[in-house]
Design an enzyme around this catalytic site. Structure first.
Site, PDB file in Angstrom:
ATOM      1  N   SER A   1      -1.036   5.957  46.222  1.00  0.00           N
ATOM      2  CA  SER A   1      -1.715   7.178  45.790  1.00  0.00           C
ATOM      3  C   SER A   1      -2.313   6.929  44.419  1.00  0.00           C
ATOM      4  O   SER A   1      -1.923   5.985  43.711  1.00  0.00           O
ATOM      5  CB  SER A   1      -0.693   8.325  45.709  1.00  0.00           C
ATOM      6  OG  SER A   1      -1.200   9.431  44.998  1.00  0.00           O
TER       7      SER A   1
ATOM      8  N   TYR B   1       6.878  12.835  43.444  1.00  0.00           N
ATOM      9  CA  TYR B   1       5.852  12.120  44.216  1.00  0.00           C
ATOM     10  C   TYR B   1       5.279  10.953  43.408  1.00  0.00           C
ATOM     11  O   TYR B   1       5.139   9.832  43.929  1.00  0.00           O
ATOM     12  CB  TYR B   1       4.750  13.101  44.599  1.00  0.00           C
ATOM     13  CG  TYR B   1       3.660  12.534  45.469  1.00  0.00           C
ATOM     14  CD1 TYR B   1       3.851  12.376  46.838  1.00  0.00           C
ATOM     15  CD2 TYR B   1       2.417  12.193  44.932  1.00  0.00           C
ATOM     16  CE1 TYR B   1       2.832  11.873  47.643  1.00  0.00           C
ATOM     17  CE2 TYR B   1       1.402  11.698  45.724  1.00  0.00           C
ATOM     18  CZ  TYR B   1       1.616  11.546  47.089  1.00  0.00           C
ATOM     19  OH  TYR B   1       0.597  11.040  47.875  1.00  0.00           O
TER      20      TYR B   1
END
Length: 260
Positions: free
Chosen positions: A144, A157
């Site tokens: 990501s 995350y």
């Protein structure tokens, strides 16, 4: 082109039932790969398999949680017995919990780390052992932009995706001698069903993404397909431990003034 041909290759995509996982799976199938899709939700798996079959792709599905090492091991054995060797592993399964760090429950933090990072390690280890025996394999970890950047309310995350970036590099370091390439893809902001409610004119976040992205738009899920095929194919046989960010240029710039 032969370098990108995935005919006779089998790809396991965790969480490949929707969104970006499905887009990458479809790209691999278009290049000739047989798909094996995992999910924790039977209804989603059934819908995804029906879609793949409607497109003429060869696909099968298995229900298991990537964090359950015992069940995952049993299912990997079943896949290799029923479908055949797994040549390509895409560690796509993941979750996110949006909560300020000061108020996030520890159990929620642990769950995100468990799914997004530990789950990818479990799958890589289980499939990697078989790839080592065969002296070939491709592992693609879905990282990501949060592997590089921080953002409000996504501490778990970001911690998981930052760890996944370094896990990618470490596995590449250990397994390159076995002709296994371990790389990652870092998606930017994409037009998916999850982002549809905010991709409307006048929404501040929609305007932020469009202005922040040099390409001036949200990514189309199909924009990920080529990168997935590249990393799954012989074209990337000497590429190892790299994260390719497919983000329209966000990470390349500090942005621009609104009047520029």
């Amino acid at each position: 082109m032969k370098l990108f041909d995935l005919t006779n290759k089998r790809a396991l995509i965790t969480g490949g039932t929707h969104g970006l996982g499905m887009a990458m799976a479809e790209g691999l199938a278009q290049a000739g790969a047989e798909l094996v899709i995992s999910s924790t939700t039977p209804s989603k798996l059934e819908d995804a398999l029906a879609y793949y079959e409607s497109k003429g792709y060869k696909a099968s599905g298995y229900i298991f949680d990537v964090t359950d090492e015992k069940i995952a091991a049993e299912q990997i054995e079943a896949i290799e017995k029923n479908q055949g060797p797994i040549h390509i592993l895409v560690n796509n399964a993941g979750i996110i919990k949006r909560e300020p760090a000061v108020s996030m429950l520890i159990e929620d933090f642990r769950r995100v780390i468990d799914v997004d990072l530990v789950g990818a390690f479990i799958m890589s280890q289980l499939v990697g052992r078989k790839m080592i025996e065969r002296n070939e394999g491709k592992i693609i970890n879905i990282c990501s932009m949060m592997s590089e950047l921080g953002r409000n309310s996504v501490s778990a995350y970001a911690a998981a995706k930052g760890g996944l970036k370094m896990l990618t590099k470490n596995l590449a370091t250990e397994w390159a001698k076995h002709n296994i390439q371990v790389n990652g893809i870092g998606p930017g902001y994409f037009a998916t069903s999850q982002t549809e409610p905010i991709r409307v004119d006048g929404n501040p976040f929609n305007e932020f993404i469009i202005s922040r992205t040099p390409a001036g738009r949200w990514g189309d899920p199909e924009d990920l397909a080529g990168t997935a095929v590249f990393l799954a194919s012989e074209a990337s046989r000497f590429v190892n431990g790299q994260i390719i960010y497919v983000d329209g240029g966000i990470l390349a710039t500090i942005g621009k003034p609104s009047n520029e």
